[in-house]
Motif scaffolding. Structure first.
Motif, PDB file in Angstrom:
ATOM      1  N   CYS A  36       0.867  -1.178   0.000  1.00 39.77           N
ATOM      2  CA  CYS A  36       0.000   0.000   0.000  1.00 39.77           C
ATOM      3  C   CYS A  36       0.902   1.224   0.000  1.00 39.77           C
ATOM      4  N   PHE A  85      -2.719  -1.839  -2.958  1.00 39.44           N
ATOM      5  CA  PHE A  85      -3.477  -0.599  -3.119  1.00 39.44           C
ATOM      6  C   PHE A  85      -2.501   0.494  -3.522  1.00 39.44           C
ATOM      7  N   ALA A 114     -10.447   2.355   1.028  1.00 35.37           N
ATOM      8  CA  ALA A 114      -9.284   1.698   1.633  1.00 35.37           C
ATOM      9  C   ALA A 114      -9.167   1.944   3.134  1.00 35.37           C
TER      10      ALA A 114
END
Length: 290
Positions: free
Chosen positions: A89, A121, A278
């Motif tokens: 991420c 992500f 998220a």
């Protein structure tokens, strides 16, 4: 006494002056280590540089991209590659708005490739690209996702130096956004703008005279199911905007005649979207606020 002949007077060459051009390349790789996302690879050359500012309130690390040439003009080249390994991420942004100056010949060429691994992500949140009068730009963004990888990507174009009252008349723009998942094409968006740009910008497709436009894309297998929630992220902003769902995507469009109003609205919306999709803090990279 014989006289010496006068030396020949040197004359300038008739060849056109060859101007110096900027070229840069940066590559960044993220990987998972001990439960955190860390830099695995960092390569930089020429006018392209990368820095890693610390902002723990963001909830994920960022890389900030710099163009030490101070802008782009005809003949310049800039290439960027960012990779997110599975389960990472992280975000990527730019130090400041990118300026595309008047071209004395040829186009500035900018290519960006984002490679997002399974369950990763990724955020691509560059600041605005500002086109000056007589700018020439060929730009391409390729977003490639694998498996259940997710990405939030933003691109903003400003047509002229609005604070100076500049309106583009002569410009040569080719802008391409391509999104693929597991190698399959999901979305292709191509924008072309040429002289007389001022007439084209008055058309309905570009907001009827808007001087700045932005596209925000959320790419994820379940993205269409989140369309109602993401539309609420547009509530209360000061600029016209809309959202639509496609296969594996939610696409938001924004436009306005005031660049500052558009920027403030994007800060609000991007923060809300990242919190929605998220569960990350509703905060953009610190450079957006400096």
């Amino acid at each position: 006494m014989a006289l010496r002949p006068e030396p020949a007077i040197a004359t300038r060459s008739s060849r056109p002056l060859r101007l110096q051009r900027a070229a840069g390349r940066v590559e960044v790789g993220w990987r998972r280590r001990d439960g955190a996302t860390v830099i695995e690879r960092l390569f930089q050359s020429g006018s392209s540089k990368a820095r890693c500012p610390r902002d723990p309130d963001r909830g994920c690390p960022d890389v900030a991209l710099l163009n030490t040439a101070g802008g782009l003009t005809g003949g310049d080249r800039q290439d960027t590659l960012v990779r997110w390994a599975p389960d990472t991420c992280a975000g990527a942004t730019t130090q400041a708005a990118e300026r595309v100056y008047r071209s004395a010949g040829g186009k500035a060429r900018v290519t960006t490739a984002l490679d997002v691994g399974d369950r990763a992500f990724a955020e691509w949140l560059p600041q605005e690209t500002i086109l000056f009068e007589s700018a020439a730009l060929d730009r391409g963004l390729l977003l490639g996702l694998t498996g259940s990888g997710q990405a939030l990507a933003l691109e903003t174009l400003v047509f002229g130096r609005t604070a100076m009252g500049e309106r583009l008349a002569r410009v040569d723009l080719s802008d391409r956004i391509e999104i693929r998942r597991d190698g399959q094409l999901q979305w292709l968006d191509v924008t072309r703008l040429a002289t007389p740009a001022d007439t084209v910008l008055l058309g309905g497709a570009l907001g009827g005279g808007s001087l700045a436009v932005a596209t925000l894309i959320y790419a994820a297998p379940d993205a269409p199911a989140l369309l109602p929630a993401l539309r609420t992220c547009l509530d209360g902003i000061a600029v016209p905007a809309a959202a639509t769902a496609l296969d594996g995507l939610v696409v938001m469009r924004f436009h306005h005649s005031d660049t500052a109003s558009l920027r403030r609205s994007l800060v609000q919306v991007v923060g809300r979207v990242r919190a929605t999709v998220a569960a990350l803090p509703p905060r953009l990279p610190r450079l957006w606020h400096s």
